[in-house]
Design an enzyme around this catalytic site. Sequence first.
Site, PDB file in Angstrom:
ATOM      1  N   SER A  50      34.157 -56.247 -22.083  1.00 48.52           N
ATOM      2  CA  SER A  50      33.113 -55.216 -22.149  1.00 48.52           C
ATOM      3  C   SER A  50      32.463 -55.092 -20.780  1.00 48.52           C
ATOM      4  O   SER A  50      32.326 -56.082 -20.049  1.00 48.52           O
ATOM      5  CB  SER A  50      32.050 -55.592 -23.177  1.00 48.52           C
ATOM      6  OG  SER A  50      30.927 -54.721 -23.086  1.00 48.52           O
TER       7      SER A  50
ATOM      8  N   TYR B 229      26.279 -61.279 -26.700  1.00 46.74           N
ATOM      9  CA  TYR B 229      27.510 -60.493 -26.591  1.00 46.74           C
ATOM     10  C   TYR B 229      27.974 -60.439 -25.137  1.00 46.74           C
ATOM     11  O   TYR B 229      29.143 -60.701 -24.821  1.00 46.74           O
ATOM     12  CB  TYR B 229      27.258 -59.087 -27.122  1.00 46.74           C
ATOM     13  CG  TYR B 229      28.437 -58.150 -27.025  1.00 46.74           C
ATOM     14  CD1 TYR B 229      29.492 -58.249 -27.912  1.00 46.74           C
ATOM     15  CD2 TYR B 229      28.478 -57.148 -26.051  1.00 46.74           C
ATOM     16  CE1 TYR B 229      30.571 -57.378 -27.841  1.00 46.74           C
ATOM     17  CE2 TYR B 229      29.543 -56.275 -25.976  1.00 46.74           C
ATOM     18  CZ  TYR B 229      30.593 -56.392 -26.867  1.00 46.74           C
ATOM     19  OH  TYR B 229      31.660 -55.533 -26.783  1.00 46.74           O
TER      20      TYR B 229
ATOM     21  N   LYS C 216      31.419 -62.123 -23.516  1.00 50.83           N
ATOM     22  CA  LYS C 216      32.442 -61.273 -22.912  1.00 50.83           C
ATOM     23  C   LYS C 216      32.671 -61.638 -21.442  1.00 50.83           C
ATOM     24  O   LYS C 216      33.814 -61.610 -20.956  1.00 50.83           O
ATOM     25  CB  LYS C 216      32.046 -59.800 -23.036  1.00 50.83           C
ATOM     26  CG  LYS C 216      32.121 -59.254 -24.461  1.00 50.83           C
ATOM     27  CD  LYS C 216      33.554 -59.224 -24.969  1.00 50.83           C
ATOM     28  CE  LYS C 216      33.677 -58.479 -26.285  1.00 50.83           C
ATOM     29  NZ  LYS C 216      35.074 -58.392 -26.768  1.00 50.83           N
TER      30      LYS C 216
END
Length: 260
Positions: A140, A153, A157
């Site tokens: 991401s 998150y 990533k």
Amino acid sequence: MTPGLDGRLALVTGAGRGIGAAVVTALVDEGVRVVATDLDRAGVETLAARHGELVTSRQLDVTDATAVETLVAETEDTLGPLDIAVNVAGILRDGPVADLSDDDWASHFAVNTTGVFHVSRAAARRMTGRGRGSIVTVASNAGGIPRAGLAAYAASKAAAVMFTKCLGLEVARQGVRCNTVSPGSTMTGMQRALWTSGEEEASARRVVEGDLVSYRTGIPLGRIADPSDIADAVVFLASDRARHITMHDLYVDGGATLRA
């Protein structure tokens, strides 16, 4: 047809919906046989029914190392050598750090990072012995730019990107390439889950235009990505057209991070 893909065998995780399903479709369109896996059995079974004999569906929890190793071994025993592995499985739970639970943090890393490790390790062990193979991890752009409310998150990533680069360095001499694709905002269920119910249109507009309140840049190209935009990048990196590319992180975000 993309050179060198027709007839190859790929394993795709997180294939039940969104970007994972788009990756499967894009690979099938190139003549690739795909083992489509997801924790959601129904999602990959529906996908397999749509694509026929080129897609085999399997339920898989990428956080289970034994299950991953067993599936990869069975795939090679029944379908042949694995040429491509694509890590798409991922989760996102938004919220400020002060409100994140220990489980929220651990779950992000269990799926988004450790799951990538399990699948990539199992694939690389076999690919290196054959002197060829391609591993692509969907990460991401949040792994490269701070995002308010996405700390777990983004961190997971970013870790997946660096892991994939390190693996790529280790296996390069054996002819195995390891790259990442880092999408920005993409029209998936995960994206829509971040939006306020009943305000989808306004939420999409804020993503494109940017939001100073949350320190978020807009998207210079003026659109939210379609899952197929990400899938096309994955197919390129998996193909012989990218034969001299490894340890690369390809941003597919419409310029959102400004790559500063």
